[in-house]
Structure formats: C-alpha cells, structure tokens
Design a protein around this motif. Sequence first.
Motif, short mmCIF file in Angstrom:
data_model
loop_
_atom_site.label_atom_id
_atom_site.label_comp_id
_atom_site.label_asym_id
_atom_site.label_seq_id
_atom_site.Cartn_x
_atom_site.Cartn_y
_atom_site.Cartn_z
N ASP A 141 0.88 -1.20 0.10
CA ASP A 141 0.14 0.02 0.10
C ASP A 141 0.85 1.12 0.15
OD1 ASP A 141 -1.75 2.09 0.69
OD2 ASP A 141 -2.88 0.66 1.84
N PRO A 142 0.63 2.35 -0.97
CA PRO A 142 1.58 3.41 -1.14
C PRO A 142 1.62 4.27 0.16
CG PRO A 142 -0.05 3.54 -2.70
CD PRO A 142 -0.21 1.96 -2.13
N ASP A 143 0.29 4.09 0.86
CA ASP A 143 0.05 4.87 2.37
C ASP A 143 1.07 4.36 3.34
OD1 ASP A 143 -1.99 6.16 0.84
OD2 ASP A 143 -3.54 5.76 2.36
N LEU A 144 1.53 3.29 3.16
CA LEU A 144 2.75 2.73 4.14
C LEU A 144 3.93 3.25 3.72
CD1 LEU A 144 3.42 1.01 6.45
CD2 LEU A 144 3.59 -1.09 4.48
N ASP A 145 4.30 3.55 2.54
CA ASP A 145 5.40 4.24 2.01
C ASP A 145 5.36 5.64 2.76
OD1 ASP A 145 4.68 2.54 0.51
OD2 ASP A 145 6.10 3.21 -1.23
N VAL A 146 4.00 6.32 2.67
CA VAL A 146 4.00 7.72 3.38
C VAL A 146 4.26 7.70 4.77
CG1 VAL A 146 2.36 9.54 3.68
CG2 VAL A 146 2.36 8.51 1.67
N GLU A 147 3.61 6.81 5.32
CA GLU A 147 3.90 6.47 6.90
C GLU A 147 5.16 6.48 7.39
OE1 GLU A 147 1.20 3.58 9.70
OE2 GLU A 147 3.22 2.84 9.47
N VAL A 148 5.95 5.55 6.46
CA VAL A 148 7.33 5.15 6.90
C VAL A 148 8.30 6.34 6.75
CG1 VAL A 148 9.51 3.94 5.89
CG2 VAL A 148 7.56 2.82 6.49
N ILE A 149 7.98 7.26 5.54
CA ILE A 149 8.58 8.39 5.45
C ILE A 149 8.53 9.45 6.34
CG2 ILE A 149 8.88 10.39 3.83
CD1 ILE A 149 8.71 8.29 1.40
N THR A 150 7.22 9.32 6.76
CA THR A 150 6.78 10.51 7.76
C THR A 150 7.45 10.28 9.13
OG1 THR A 150 4.47 10.71 6.79
CG2 THR A 150 4.58 11.68 8.83
N VAL A 151 7.44 9.09 9.62
CA VAL A 151 8.18 8.75 10.70
C VAL A 151 9.53 9.25 10.85
CG1 VAL A 151 9.52 6.87 12.48
CG2 VAL A 151 6.92 6.51 11.25
N ALA A 152 10.48 8.99 9.68
CA ALA A 152 11.81 9.80 9.52
C ALA A 152 11.66 11.25 9.59
CB ALA A 152 12.39 9.25 8.43
N ALA A 153 10.72 11.82 8.78
CA ALA A 153 10.73 13.18 8.63
C ALA A 153 10.42 13.84 10.11
CB ALA A 153 9.82 13.90 7.57
N GLY A 154 9.51 13.36 10.65
CA GLY A 154 8.82 13.96 12.11
C GLY A 154 10.23 13.65 13.18
N PHE A 155 11.05 12.78 12.96
CA PHE A 155 11.95 12.42 13.84
C PHE A 155 13.07 13.60 13.64
CE2 PHE A 155 16.31 10.24 14.58
CZ PHE A 155 16.16 10.25 15.96
N TYR A 156 13.63 13.93 12.51
CA TYR A 156 14.25 15.05 12.14
C TYR A 156 13.98 16.28 12.71
CZ TYR A 156 16.62 11.65 8.77
OH TYR A 156 17.12 10.67 8.45
N ASP A 157 12.63 16.45 12.52
CA ASP A 157 11.79 17.59 12.97
C ASP A 157 12.12 17.85 14.51
OD1 ASP A 157 10.62 19.85 11.91
OD2 ASP A 157 8.75 19.19 13.08
N GLU A 158 11.67 16.62 15.19
CA GLU A 158 11.76 16.56 16.67
C GLU A 158 13.17 16.99 17.29
OE1 GLU A 158 10.25 13.12 18.49
OE2 GLU A 158 11.21 13.48 20.29
N LEU A 159 14.35 16.64 16.49
CA LEU A 159 15.58 17.00 17.27
C LEU A 159 15.87 18.46 16.82
CD1 LEU A 159 17.59 14.11 15.76
CD2 LEU A 159 16.44 14.12 17.88
N GLY A 160 15.01 19.19 16.09
CA GLY A 160 15.27 20.56 15.99
C GLY A 160 15.92 20.79 14.44
N LEU A 161 16.04 19.89 13.52
CA LEU A 161 16.69 19.88 12.43
C LEU A 161 15.98 20.66 11.25
CD1 LEU A 161 18.49 16.33 12.46
CD2 LEU A 161 19.95 18.61 12.50
N ARG A 162 16.49 21.78 10.83
CA ARG A 162 15.58 22.58 9.97
C ARG A 162 16.10 22.40 8.35
NH1 ARG A 162 12.85 21.67 12.88
NH2 ARG A 162 12.18 22.89 14.94
N ARG A 163 17.22 21.98 8.18
CA ARG A 163 18.03 21.93 6.97
C ARG A 163 18.17 20.58 6.35
NH1 ARG A 163 23.20 25.20 6.82
NH2 ARG A 163 22.48 25.55 4.85
#
Length: 432
Positions: A141-163
């Motif tokens: 399911d392509p929505d699983l791809d979105v979920e997986v990418i979102t876990v990583a993206a949210g993690f970078y964001d939570e650490l305070g990375l903006r670049r």
Amino acid sequence: MVDPEEPSGPPRAPTGTRDVLWPESARWEEMVARFARRAQRAGYGLVLTPVLEEARLFRRGVGEASEMVTKEMYELVDRGGRHLALRPEGTAPVVRAFVQHHPPTPWKAWYLTPAFRYERPQAGRYRQHHQLGVEAMGSDDPDLDVEVITVAAGFYDELGLRRVELSVNSMGCGADRPAYLSALRAFLEEHAGELCDEHRERYRQNPLRVLDCKRPQCRAVTEAAPRMVDHLDEACAAHFARVCAGLSALGIGYRLEPRLVRGLDYYTRTTFEFGSAALESAQNAVGGGGRYDGLAEAIGGPPAPGIGFGIGIERLLLACDAEGCFAAPAAAPDVFVVDLTGGEVARDLAEELRRAGLAAERAFDGRSLKAQLRLADRSGARAAVVVGPAELAAGQVQVKDLRTGRGDRQVARSAVVVELVADLGTAPGALS
Ligand code: HAM
C-alpha cells in the motif's frame, strides 16, 4: 591466532571505529529513546537480530555485484567452518527474520543496530556506524510508504533540524525496469566518452550506478539522461503518484530526484534519502530507504513486499552540531553526599536516596571537604548533604541548596531521605 604485524603499545579502537563516552553517550540515549517513542506511536515494535549472519544473506539480498558486498563486507569463517558476515546494513537481517518466523502481516519493526563497512574512513564515514531504522513487511500500500517516510521526517523535525531535505524517486519494478535500462544504456553509449574513468568502461554492466556517481563528468552527462519516473508502468506510476500526494497532504516537503538510485540492489518503486544541507555534500545523507518488494523472495522466502529506512546516528549528530540543535541533555544527580567521617554515611545514605528514587552521587577516597564540595558543585547536583563529625555525633546532617546557595539547614539523619524526596522528587528546581 597471533597477529604477525601486531602493533606496539596498548590496543586502540580499530581504524574507522569510535568509542562513545559519557556525556556524549547521553545524546545517544536520548536520541534512541525519542526514536523508539515515535516508532512505537506509529505501531512499530523493537526487533533484535544477530550482528553475525550467514554471508550468503547479503550476497542474495544486497546484491552479489554491489560494492557493499564485493568491497566493504567484513566476512569471516568461524571455527565450525561457517561463512559469516558482520552485517553491513540492517534490512536484509530483518527480512531474514521475517521469512524465518513468518509473523502476521503487516509486520512493522524498528531497530537500533551497528553496521560494518570496510570503507575509507573520514568525517561522517566509519567502518562501524550505527543505524536507527524501521522495516514494514507484507503490504504494498503506498500509504505505508508515506507512513514510513513520515516517521523519519518527524524525527528530524523533533530533534530541531531545519536543514534536512527529502529527495524521492521511484525505481519501478521488474516489469518496467528492463525497458528503462535499455533506454538508459543507449543514452550512456552515446555519451560514453564524457563519463568518468570508472564508468566509461563499466556503464554497460550496471547503468544505474552511473546515475549515482558523484563525479562532475558523470553528473553533467546524467543531467539529461532518461528518467525512470517517465518509464514507470501504470501500476508503479499510480503507486508513486499516491506516495507524492500523501506526502503533500501531510505537509512533508520533498524534491523529485530522478537520479536517486541508492547503492543497494534490492530497491523497487519508492526510494528516498534525507540529506543535510548543513553537512559536506560527500557525506550529507542522514538517512535513506525505500521499497524492496522482491527482497524476501531473493533470499529464498515467499514473496512479501516491504519498505523501510535507516538513519545513521553519527551523521545525524554531526548534522545536529552543524545546526546547533539537540545538545547533550544534562545528567546531573539530585543529591551529592559529602562525608567527612570515613565514608560509611556516604555509602549508606547514597544508596538509601537511590532506593527512594533520587539520583545520588558521592566522592570516594576520603577527599577533603574542599575537594568534595568542588566535586558536588561540578556535578550539577541540586542539593548536597554534608556530614562532619559534629553532625554524626548529633544524628544530624546538613542540607545545602547548591542552586541558590541559600539557607543551609540541619536535618535529622533519620528524616533526610523523606525530606529530600519531598523537596526534589516532586518539585524540580531549587529546594524549598
Ligand atoms: P544506507 O543508505 O546504506 O541504507 O545507510 C543508511 C544511513 O546510514 C545513511 O543515510 C547514513 O546516514 C548512514 N551510513 C551509511 N554508511 C555509513 C558510514 N560508513 N558511516 C556513517 N554512517 C553511514 C541502508 O543501509 C538501508 N538498509 C536503509 C534501508 C532500510 N532501506 C530500506 N530499509
């Protein structure tokens, strides 16, 4: 086994490996804890697999001809004659475990693992590095791809990375890739003379590698190369469109990077990489992943689609340093016990405080009052408990508020633990 070239002097950590000492390790702890919480919130459970695997797992999984297997893998024959390898990456072992134990699908796992690659060490590139990752098996399911990418993206964001920038691509699948490879080969044939030395000869065997080549000659040629995204069959195109739409819907910025092929042979359909604009471009990938819908079969299991990513912890910390975020959390004790009466009180009281749930530290080796108070200050403790001969005789201790420096007070030895728990355990900050 005797090493004929045994170096002199005490042993050191092998070239390309690093020790992580406290307090730097506190950042690792915090990073892993945050990643675990985030993965668990999305339904991923921890998976642990051995660091050693049969070497053929990676030959079949990562690819017989991939650089990771031919040049970088640490292989060994054990005392029983088995051909083993230290894992160069985390995906093939997790898929092997999935095939071996066939848990119900979708099966979603996260991991923390060392990975071993015999590469030329430099800043951000090590022979042992560590990855945080997830793998999700059993659904295409392509929505699983979105979920997986979102876990990583949210993690970078939570650490305070903006670049950190996300690049995505689709590698197509077994059905549409052969036609694309022919088109790419024909294009490279026309421009063979302009390619870098390595690829001028080798582009025919694996034309996708040329897309991955970072040398300026190859970059210039592949700028205009045919793009896999223009050769996707209907199903792969629909899959990719749904992934892109999902990322946009969730507000996750991305850039289409048609030359993103990544260095492992198992990828199909969605591939992605997170690059830090704050790091040197040669080693700026702070994470990457994609789909590997043929991997379970390639290692001898039943067909099962899968997708995941791996994030390099060392590189992520370098990116945090470059952006000035995610500082080491302070690991100060609550209480420092200063004992001038021989050490028994420090021994017993520190343990009583710890049993009551407070972080307690003390000095050893019968140090002077001055030295112990200096250690207490340096430790960052909120309070010190001082016991001298007079206090000992009176059944008392002296409590000092190290944060404000105000109001030393005498407290009964028998009551001090309860009092400190009331002061420090419930209300963080200065002593009342
Ligand atoms: P990879 O891109 O080879 O993918 O590695 C993932 C991340 O590990 C990289 O983005 C980088 O941050 C870090 N890394 C890789 N090599 C080194 C090194 N020598 N030194 C320091 N850091 C390094 C994989 O390994 C795939 N298993 C990812 C994946 C999971 N794909 C699907 N699921």
